[in-house]
Design a protein around this motif. Structure first.
Motif, PDB file in Angstrom:
ATOM      1  N   ARG A 183      44.926  35.668  54.645  1.00  0.00           N
ATOM      2  CA  ARG A 183      46.310  36.123  54.690  1.00  0.00           C
ATOM      3  C   ARG A 183      46.494  37.329  53.777  1.00  0.00           C
ATOM      4  N   GLU A 184      45.943  37.212  52.549  1.00  0.00           N
ATOM      5  CA  GLU A 184      46.087  38.318  51.597  1.00  0.00           C
ATOM      6  C   GLU A 184      45.452  39.587  52.139  1.00  0.00           C
ATOM      7  N   GLY A 185      44.255  39.436  52.737  1.00  0.00           N
ATOM      8  CA  GLY A 185      43.574  40.608  53.275  1.00  0.00           C
ATOM      9  C   GLY A 185      44.414  41.293  54.333  1.00  0.00           C
ATOM     10  N   SER A 186      45.045  40.511  55.158  1.00  0.00           N
ATOM     11  CA  SER A 186      45.860  41.078  56.223  1.00  0.00           C
ATOM     12  C   SER A 186      47.121  41.747  55.659  1.00  0.00           C
ATOM     13  N   LEU A 187      47.804  41.059  54.764  1.00  0.00           N
ATOM     14  CA  LEU A 187      49.023  41.638  54.183  1.00  0.00           C
ATOM     15  C   LEU A 187      48.703  42.926  53.434  1.00  0.00           C
ATOM     16  N   ALA A 188      47.549  42.936  52.758  1.00  0.00           N
ATOM     17  CA  ALA A 188      47.181  44.119  51.978  1.00  0.00           C
ATOM     18  C   ALA A 188      46.883  45.314  52.871  1.00  0.00           C
ATOM     19  N   LEU A 189      46.685  45.081  54.164  1.00  0.00           N
ATOM     20  CA  LEU A 189      46.475  46.207  55.078  1.00  0.00           C
ATOM     21  C   LEU A 189      47.785  46.667  55.703  1.00  0.00           C
ATOM     22  N   GLY A 190      48.878  46.111  55.228  1.00  0.00           N
ATOM     23  CA  GLY A 190      50.175  46.556  55.733  1.00  0.00           C
ATOM     24  C   GLY A 190      50.696  45.739  56.901  1.00  0.00           C
TER      25      GLY A 190
ATOM     26  N   VAL B  86      62.331  50.596  49.790  1.00  0.00           N
ATOM     27  CA  VAL B  86      60.900  50.631  50.135  1.00  0.00           C
ATOM     28  C   VAL B  86      60.529  49.492  51.081  1.00  0.00           C
ATOM     29  N   GLU B  87      59.867  49.848  52.192  1.00  0.00           N
ATOM     30  CA  GLU B  87      59.346  48.838  53.116  1.00  0.00           C
ATOM     31  C   GLU B  87      57.981  48.399  52.597  1.00  0.00           C
ATOM     32  N   VAL B  88      57.832  47.095  52.298  1.00  0.00           N
ATOM     33  CA  VAL B  88      56.595  46.654  51.665  1.00  0.00           C
ATOM     34  C   VAL B  88      55.356  46.866  52.562  1.00  0.00           C
ATOM     35  N   PRO B  89      55.411  46.531  53.874  1.00  0.00           N
ATOM     36  CA  PRO B  89      54.224  46.800  54.686  1.00  0.00           C
ATOM     37  C   PRO B  89      53.821  48.282  54.686  1.00  0.00           C
ATOM     38  N   GLU B  90      54.819  49.170  54.720  1.00  0.00           N
ATOM     39  CA  GLU B  90      54.505  50.602  54.667  1.00  0.00           C
ATOM     40  C   GLU B  90      53.842  50.962  53.346  1.00  0.00           C
ATOM     41  N   LEU B  91      54.378  50.408  52.264  1.00  0.00           N
ATOM     42  CA  LEU B  91      53.791  50.648  50.945  1.00  0.00           C
ATOM     43  C   LEU B  91      52.322  50.228  50.936  1.00  0.00           C
ATOM     44  N   ARG B  92      52.052  49.049  51.524  1.00  0.00           N
ATOM     45  CA  ARG B  92      50.685  48.524  51.466  1.00  0.00           C
ATOM     46  C   ARG B  92      49.739  49.318  52.348  1.00  0.00           C
TER      47      ARG B  92
ATOM     48  N   ASN C 187      50.617  47.198  44.628  1.00  0.00           N
ATOM     49  CA  ASN C 187      50.927  47.128  46.066  1.00  0.00           C
ATOM     50  C   ASN C 187      51.803  45.911  46.377  1.00  0.00           C
ATOM     51  N   ARG C 188      52.439  45.433  45.351  1.00  0.00           N
ATOM     52  CA  ARG C 188      53.415  44.340  45.476  1.00  0.00           C
ATOM     53  C   ARG C 188      52.809  43.069  46.064  1.00  0.00           C
ATOM     54  N   MET C 189      51.541  42.788  45.749  1.00  0.00           N
ATOM     55  CA  MET C 189      50.957  41.524  46.203  1.00  0.00           C
ATOM     56  C   MET C 189      51.541  40.354  45.415  1.00  0.00           C
ATOM     57  N   ASN C 190      52.074  40.642  44.221  1.00  0.00           N
ATOM     58  CA  ASN C 190      52.665  39.550  43.446  1.00  0.00           C
ATOM     59  C   ASN C 190      53.952  39.026  44.058  1.00  0.00           C
ATOM     60  N   ASP C 191      54.529  39.798  44.982  1.00  0.00           N
ATOM     61  CA  ASP C 191      55.749  39.320  45.651  1.00  0.00           C
ATOM     62  C   ASP C 191      55.499  37.986  46.351  1.00  0.00           C
ATOM     63  N   LEU C 192      54.227  37.727  46.693  1.00  0.00           N
ATOM     64  CA  LEU C 192      53.912  36.536  47.482  1.00  0.00           C
ATOM     65  C   LEU C 192      53.959  35.268  46.641  1.00  0.00           C
TER      66      LEU C 192
ATOM     67  N   GLY D 249      42.004  36.764  31.630  1.00  0.00           N
ATOM     68  CA  GLY D 249      43.350  36.244  31.461  1.00  0.00           C
ATOM     69  C   GLY D 249      44.320  37.202  30.786  1.00  0.00           C
ATOM     70  N   CYS D 250      43.900  38.455  30.541  1.00  0.00           N
ATOM     71  CA  CYS D 250      44.785  39.378  29.833  1.00  0.00           C
ATOM     72  C   CYS D 250      45.797  40.025  30.764  1.00  0.00           C
ATOM     73  N   GLY D 251      45.635  39.869  32.077  1.00  0.00           N
ATOM     74  CA  GLY D 251      46.646  40.404  32.989  1.00  0.00           C
ATOM     75  C   GLY D 251      46.196  41.600  33.811  1.00  0.00           C
ATOM     76  N   LYS D 252      44.886  41.835  33.880  1.00  0.00           N
ATOM     77  CA  LYS D 252      44.389  42.981  34.654  1.00  0.00           C
ATOM     78  C   LYS D 252      44.716  42.836  36.133  1.00  0.00           C
ATOM     79  N   SER D 253      44.361  41.667  36.696  1.00  0.00           N
ATOM     80  CA  SER D 253      44.632  41.465  38.117  1.00  0.00           C
ATOM     81  C   SER D 253      46.124  41.516  38.381  1.00  0.00           C
ATOM     82  N   THR D 254      46.874  40.912  37.484  1.00  0.00           N
ATOM     83  CA  THR D 254      48.330  40.891  37.655  1.00  0.00           C
ATOM     84  C   THR D 254      48.867  42.317  37.730  1.00  0.00           C
ATOM     85  N   LEU D 255      48.404  43.166  36.821  1.00  0.00           N
ATOM     86  CA  LEU D 255      48.889  44.545  36.805  1.00  0.00           C
ATOM     87  C   LEU D 255      48.487  45.258  38.097  1.00  0.00           C
TER      88      LEU D 255
END
Ligand SMILES: Nc1ncnc2c1ncn2[C@@H]1O[C@H](COP(=O)(O)OP(=O)(O)OP(=O)(O)O)[C@@H](O)[C@H]1O
Ligand SMILES: [Mg+2]
Lengths: 251, 285
Positions: B172-179, A78-84, A51-56, A40-46
């Motif tokens: 969904r997350e797995g797919s988004l994480a692949l761009g 920045v295009e998020v899919p390109e970033l990921r 890769n901006r997964m928190n945007d979801l 719960g200290c925020g590791k996953s969050t960080l």
């Protein structure tokens, strides 16, 4: 400059909850950086900020900077899919798609618009080799991925990531669903991948951090308490709170 | 329920469940008992494949009604399945949860509108429109297909939504994480993962369309003949039973029960096809 990623004064709120408090951290190129700390200290969050997964997640507010090769990934251009595609992620529970082994690895390529069948096949083979799965699975490429044992599923998730040739690989407790032998295999794989990729890993397991990582960050309640070479942190922490955690006196 | 005790409650519930099932069985048995002997004595081939339906003359061929039911139902699927699935995908993947919480109950409410109301709208609005724009009598295969297609939307949408929502978020997350983009994720991962549920939704909708009676009686025109085009009037199997049951006696009455047997068999075949499709998919995964 050998920092692939630089996190600068990063704050994150889940609604009213302040989950990351002005975090600063570098992630060095071609090395493994571990994030450790109590639940719960925020590791996953960080990690998910990288890769901006928190945007979801609805209600998340982020300020500060995350520089990837010097460019802020939160800037508007920045295009998020390109970033990921550049910063890939392996999750805690293996999450292959309900498709065949082959289609799982080919997925990222198809998403990126690759249509050339023979190039796709080559990449699938190279990626499976890269995740040490080729020998096991080369005759069973059309087998449903969900029928594989868990550790092969997790390495398949790594393979499908390698196929899109990311620069950075984020791993959130990638071994927590695996038994010790499978864990060792994934750790060895990480050590090999380090030569070509930059890796950041979240782990609950002190020994794992000590075994695989060169740099570590110790987090507590959303703050980065201590950062540095893993060996130094484990043998000679400079913060008393880190000392408590390392020696198991935490909580 | 204290006075009944644990065992008593269980017996009561078992009794209720059992009587529901036995009611169903009794109905099926009754229809078969009334209809089957007629099919055998009249000759199944003549009954099913002859186009002569003249009860006064003792001629009972239901082929036109079978064709009508098939066309109207297929048409309804053509209208209802793509619309319903697209709607479900949009609502689950592209609309905020809160909005969804309002829309889904509304859609489920639509299922509660009596079919006579749909039929009424068909007669008053749709049939005149078809007559003036496309020709023909208006009351037709097309009108029946459109009205039924709309009627089965709530069934298809609501079950599809449930199955898409039950796709684990980790896919969904797995797919988004692949761009992948949101839309790529939806049509390459989420919808295929929900496929068995979506197929079940469509087949259940189909069952509703085949069995629907009141609305088709009102909008399909009820002429006993094999339709030459989508603009012709037709009479479905269900309409045939409902229209003539009131005054049928003797052999005529038995022939209507036999029509019921045919309906029963069609629906049973459909259901087992659905079951097979779902099991096959599940096995593949
Ligand atoms: N979607 C969310 N909405 C609200 N709060 C959240 C959300 N996700 C995480 N949190 C909170 O943020 C804090 C940090 O969570 P996070 O998952 O980053 O911790 P963690 O260090 O990865 O923990 P663990 O070791 O258990 O995985 C926790 O207190 C958690 O309750
Ligand atoms: Mg975590």
């Amino acid at each position: 400059m050998n920092n692939k990623i630089e996190i600068k004064k990063l704050n994150l709120h889940y609604g009213k909850f302040h989950a990351l408090k002005s975090v600063d951290m570098p992630v060095r190129k071609n090395s493994i950086t571990a994030l450790i700390g109590p639940s719960g200290c925020g590791k996953s969050t960080l990690l998910r900020c990288l890769n901006r997964m928190n945007d979801l997640i609805a209600g998340v507010r982020i300020d500060g900077q995350v520089l990837l090769d010097g460019i802020d990934i939160y800037s508007h251009s920045v295009e998020v899919p390109e970033l990921r595609k550049r910063v890939g992620m392996v999750f805690q529970r293996p999450n292959p798609f309900p498709l065949s082994v082959y289609d799982n690895v080919a997925y990222g390529l198809k998403v990126a618009g690759m249509r050339d069948g023979s190039r796709i096949s080559e990449t699938v083979e190279r990626s499976l080799k890269g995740a040490w799965l080729w020998e096991n699975l080369k005759d069973r490429l059309d087998k449903p991925a969900l029928e594989l044992p868990l550790d092969q599923q997790q390495r398949l998730c790594i393979a499908r990531l390698l196929a899109v040739e990311p620069e950075v690989i984020l791993m959130d407790e990638p071994c927590s669903a695996l038994d010790p032998i499978a864990t060792m295999k994934v750790e060895e794989l990480m050590l090999e991948l380090r030569q070509r990729y930059t890796i950041a890993i979240v782990t609950h397991n002190m020994q794992q951090a000590a075994r695989v990582s060169e740099y570590s960050g110790y987090m507590l309640l959303g703050e980065m308490v201590e950062l540095g070479q893993t060996a130094a942190i484990f043998t000679n922490p400079s913060d008393a709170r880190t000392q408590d955690y390392i020696t198991g006196r935490y909580g | 329920m204290k006075f009944l005790g644990e065992k008593g409650v269980r017996r009561v519930l078992a009794g209720i469940a059992f009587s529901a099932i036995s009611a169903l069985l009794l109905i099926a048995l009754f229809i078969i008992k009334e209809g089957l002997p007629f099919i055998i004595s009249y000759g199944p081939v003549k009954f099913l494949l002859s186009s002569d339906w003249q009860p006064q003359a003792g001629k009972f061929g239901i082929w036109p009604m079978i064709v009508a039911s098939v066309w109207v139902t297929l048409g309804a699927m053509l209208v209802g399945a793509p619309l319903g699935v697209a709607c479900a995908v949009y609502l689950t993947e592209f609309v905020p949860r809160r909005v969804m919480g309002v829309i889904k109950p509304t859609i489920e409410l639509l299922a509660g509108i009596p079919s006579v109301v749909y039929g009424f709208i068909g007669v008053m609005v749709l049939a005149p429109l078809i007559r003036s724009q496309l020709g023909g009598p208006g009351l037709s295969v097309l009108a029946g297909a459109i009205i039924l297609g709309v009627m089965i939307l709530p069934t298809i949408i609501s079950i599809s939504i449930d199955s898409i929502q039950s796709v684990p978020n980790s896919y969904r997350e797995g797919s988004l994480a692949l761009g992948a983009t949101h839309w790529q994720t939806t049509h390459m991962v989420t919808v295929p993962a929900a496929k068995s549920g979506i197929i079940a939704a469509i087949i259940l909708g189909m069952g509703r369309a085949i069995g629907e009676t009141m609305a088709v009686i009102m909008v399909a025109g009820n002429a006993v003949k094999i339709p030459g085009s989508a603009l012709d009037s037709v009479r479905t199997l269900t309409a045939n039973i409902a229209l003539e049951m009131g005054y049928a006696t003797g052999q005529h009455r038995q022939a209507l029960f036999a029509t019921g047997v045919v309906l029963l068999i069609i629906i049973m075949i459909l259901n087992s096809l659905a079951g097979m499709a779902i099991r096959k998919r599940a096995g593949k995964r």
